[in-house]
Design a protein around this motif. Structure first.
Motif, short mmCIF file in Angstrom:
data_model
loop_
_atom_site.label_atom_id
_atom_site.label_comp_id
_atom_site.label_asym_id
_atom_site.label_seq_id
_atom_site.Cartn_x
_atom_site.Cartn_y
_atom_site.Cartn_z
N SER A 70 -6.24 20.65 38.76
CA SER A 70 -7.63 20.42 38.34
C SER A 70 -7.68 19.28 37.32
CB SER A 70 -8.21 21.70 37.74
OG SER A 70 -7.54 22.01 36.51
N VAL A 71 -8.87 18.77 37.11
CA VAL A 71 -9.05 17.69 36.13
C VAL A 71 -8.66 18.16 34.74
CG1 VAL A 71 -10.72 16.14 35.05
CG2 VAL A 71 -10.84 16.60 37.51
N SER A 72 -9.02 19.39 34.38
CA SER A 72 -8.69 19.92 33.06
C SER A 72 -7.19 20.05 32.89
CB SER A 72 -9.35 21.29 32.84
OG SER A 72 -10.75 21.17 32.89
N GLU A 73 -6.47 20.46 33.97
CA GLU A 73 -5.03 20.60 33.87
C GLU A 73 -4.35 19.27 33.64
OE1 GLU A 73 -4.40 24.59 36.68
OE2 GLU A 73 -4.16 22.58 37.52
N ILE A 74 -4.74 18.29 34.40
CA ILE A 74 -4.11 16.98 34.22
C ILE A 74 -4.46 16.39 32.86
CG2 ILE A 74 -5.96 15.64 35.29
CD1 ILE A 74 -2.17 15.03 35.62
N SER A 75 -5.70 16.62 32.36
CA SER A 75 -6.09 16.13 31.04
C SER A 75 -5.30 16.83 29.94
CB SER A 75 -7.59 16.34 30.80
OG SER A 75 -8.35 15.59 31.72
N GLY A 76 -5.09 18.16 30.08
CA GLY A 76 -4.29 18.89 29.10
C GLY A 76 -2.85 18.43 29.07
N ALA A 77 -2.29 18.14 30.26
CA ALA A 77 -0.92 17.68 30.32
C ALA A 77 -0.78 16.33 29.63
CB ALA A 77 -0.46 17.61 31.79
N VAL A 78 -1.72 15.44 29.90
CA VAL A 78 -1.68 14.12 29.24
C VAL A 78 -1.81 14.28 27.73
CG1 VAL A 78 -2.88 11.92 29.00
CG2 VAL A 78 -2.51 12.90 31.27
N LYS A 79 -2.68 15.19 27.28
CA LYS A 79 -2.88 15.43 25.85
C LYS A 79 -1.60 15.91 25.18
CE LYS A 79 -5.82 18.13 22.72
NZ LYS A 79 -6.46 17.00 22.02
N ARG A 80 -0.87 16.86 25.88
CA ARG A 80 0.35 17.37 25.29
C ARG A 80 1.42 16.31 25.19
NH1 ARG A 80 -1.22 21.75 28.48
NH2 ARG A 80 0.16 21.07 30.17
N VAL A 81 1.51 15.46 26.18
CA VAL A 81 2.51 14.40 26.17
C VAL A 81 2.23 13.40 25.06
CG1 VAL A 81 3.45 12.44 27.47
CG2 VAL A 81 3.13 14.65 28.59
N ILE A 82 0.97 12.96 24.92
CA ILE A 82 0.63 11.95 23.92
C ILE A 82 0.80 12.51 22.51
CG2 ILE A 82 -1.27 10.61 22.94
CD1 ILE A 82 -2.24 10.10 25.75
N GLU A 83 0.34 13.75 22.28
CA GLU A 83 0.47 14.32 20.94
C GLU A 83 1.92 14.64 20.61
OE1 GLU A 83 -2.09 17.68 20.71
OE2 GLU A 83 -3.93 16.48 20.52
N GLY A 84 2.75 14.94 21.64
CA GLY A 84 4.16 15.19 21.38
C GLY A 84 4.94 13.93 21.08
#
Length: 515
Positions: free
Chosen positions: A23-37
């Motif tokens: 889903s769009v939310s899943e891919i957005s959350g994954a990108v968020k975790r990678v960038i913040e990490g």
């Protein structure tokens, strides 16, 4: 690194038909975790572009360079604690963390601290702020007020623990001791600007007749430092507080080569805090000397004025002349006519007698004519006496009136002189009393200093040393001996102690001691 582990596509499959659909939310959350990490905390240097200040209190702006733009946001609670407010065109270093905003599919920087990127950026921002405030007229010379000649109360806005306040107080005591109120503030860091502005406005808010005296003069002072150390005095809140001050203000921030924006808004700029104290008050010794010279000149001027008025009175009296001289001519004419009256009457009687002798008259006719002549003579005599008395009375009245006018004029001149002398004496009396008080205070201070010096002389004199068990040894001639060899050669020694003196003779062969 792959975000997801996909199965290898089987032969014949195209487009990864077996990959799971996200889903769009899943891919957005994954990108968020990678960038913040990967970018938990970063420092980014760039130029501030568009700045937005919505009513929520948050601050939105862009960081850009010549090739890219990074969106940045500073939350309301953190924006109030920033040491540098975002300004368009300012090159800064932003510290914070990267995150994403799924609602717009973009990443952004959450700013926690903002600082100018080097001294060049600070100077550019300082010059921009100076021009903006100058255009508002905050630095106009017409706004500046003259400093009071002798302020009764001086308010100092500075740090209470630094060397600056000690230098100011020391210089004020040396020149002219005044009542000093200190408003303690931080002179460096984030709290500097708001505390300094609050100190200036606080002194101006004091009522003139309140329990705390309202200062007649303000001094904002700080020692030298770098541009960053003095930056609090370049803040707009401090500059506006200095420009709005109704109390004359001296800016003494930094050393002579340091310049801050408060220097332009202040009524006077001092190169150092010590120089600010010298500007604030005159030298008391010079004032006392000037007062003494003014008193001498005033006494001399009063003496000269009294001499001129006395000479003027003498000149006026000399010009009026003596009242007797005005009646001398009239008295002389009266005497001359009185002397001429008796011979004229005698000649008239003789002529009438001759006329009577030439007539032949009977006794009755003679008696009638004699009676008529006697009556005419009586009338003429009464007329002459009345006319003379009337003339004398008129002349006497005129002379009396003239004498009264002269006496009144002289009395008025004397009264004016007495009144002027009394006024001058009344004006001189307070100054004399003040001079006597000042002389008495100076004499008391000098007497106290002399007593202190005398006590020091007594405490440091050698009689006090003798009282602690020491002695002074002199030879027969009274010279002080400091050598055992010389003492052995003297036929007689005089030993002085705290309670008296005694004589002694040295041994003929000294063995390290005289006795």
């Amino acid at each position: 690194m792959d975000l997801f582990e996909d199965d290898d596509p089987t032969p014949g499959e195209t487009g990864g038909g077996n990959a799971p659909a996200l889903s769009v939310s899943e891919i957005s959350g994954a990108v968020k975790r990678v960038i913040e990490g990967e970018f938990g905390r970063v420092r980014v240097r760039g130029e501030i572009g568009r700045v937005a200040l919505p009513r929520s209190g948050h601050v939105y702006f862009d960081l850009k360079d010549d090739r890219a733009v990074l969106a940045a946001i500073c939350w309301k609670t953190q924006a109030a604690r920033l040491s540098q407010a975002p300004e368009e065109g300012l090159e800064v270093i932003a510290t914070g963390r990267l995150t994403t905003f799924p609602g717009q599919s973009k990443y952004q920087l959450i700013v926690e601290e903002l600082e100018p990127a080097g001294e060049g950026a600070l100077m550019a921002m300082l010059e921009k702020r100076r021009r903006a405030l100058a255009e508002e007229g905050l630095f106009d010379a017409a706004r500046k007020r003259p400093l009071p000649f002798l302020p009764r109360v001086i308010g100092v806005v500075t740090s209470p623990s630094g060397a600056v306040i000690r230098d100011i107080l020391h210089r004020l005591r040396d020149r002219f001791p005044s009542h000093v109120l200190i408003w303690p503030v931080a002179v460096q860091g984030k709290a500097c600007a708001p505390e300094v502005a609050a100190g200036i406005r606080g002194f101006n808010a004091l009522p003139a007749d309140g329990p705390i005296p309202r200062p007649d003069l303000l001094i904002v002072a700080r020692g030298g430092g770098s541009l960053e150390d003095l930056w609090g005095f370049n803040e707009e809140i401090v500059v506006r507080a200095a420009a709005e001050s109704t109390i004359p203000l001296i800016s003494a921030v930094g050393h002579e080569t340091d310049t801050t924006l408060i220097d332009f808004a202040a009524d006077r700029r001092a190169p150092t805090p010590t120089a600010a104290a010298e500007m604030a008050v005159p030298v008391r010794r010079d004032l006392a000397t000037g007062l003494q010279q003014a008193g001498l000149r005033m006494n001399q001027a009063m003496g000269q004025r009294q001499d001129r008025l006395a000479q003027r009175l003498v000149d006026l009296a000399r010009a009026l002349g003596r009242p007797q001289t005005l009646t001398e001519a009239a008295r002389q004419r009266l005497d001359f006519r009185g002397n001429a009256l008796e011979p004229a009457l005698r000649n008239l009687v003789l002529r009438r007698r001759d006329q009577l002798g030439g007539l032949r008259l009977t006794p009755v006719m003679l008696r009638r004519q004699t009676n008529a002549a006697r009556a005419a003579l009586d009338n003429l005599t009464r007329h002459l006496r009345g006319a003379g008395a009337l003339a004398d009375s008129r002349r006497r009245d005129r002379l009396t009136a003239l004498a009264e006018r002269l006496e009144n004029g002289r009395a008025r001149v004397l009264a004016d002189k007495r009144r002027e002398t009394a006024q001058a004496r009344a004006q001189l009396a307070p100054l004399g009393a003040r001079l006597s008080d000042a002389f008495g205070r100076d004499l008391t201070r000098r007497r106290d200093a002399l007593l202190r010096l005398d006590r020091m002389r007594v405490s440091l004199g050698y009689p006090q040393t003798l009282a602690r068990g020491f002695a002074v040894i002199r030879d027969a001639k009274g010279a002080v001996l400091t050598s055992a060899t010389v003492a052995a050669e003297s036929p007689r020694l005089l030993i002085e102690m705290s309670d008296g003196s005694l004589t002694a003779r040295p041994d003929t062969e000294p063995q390290g001691s005289l006795f």
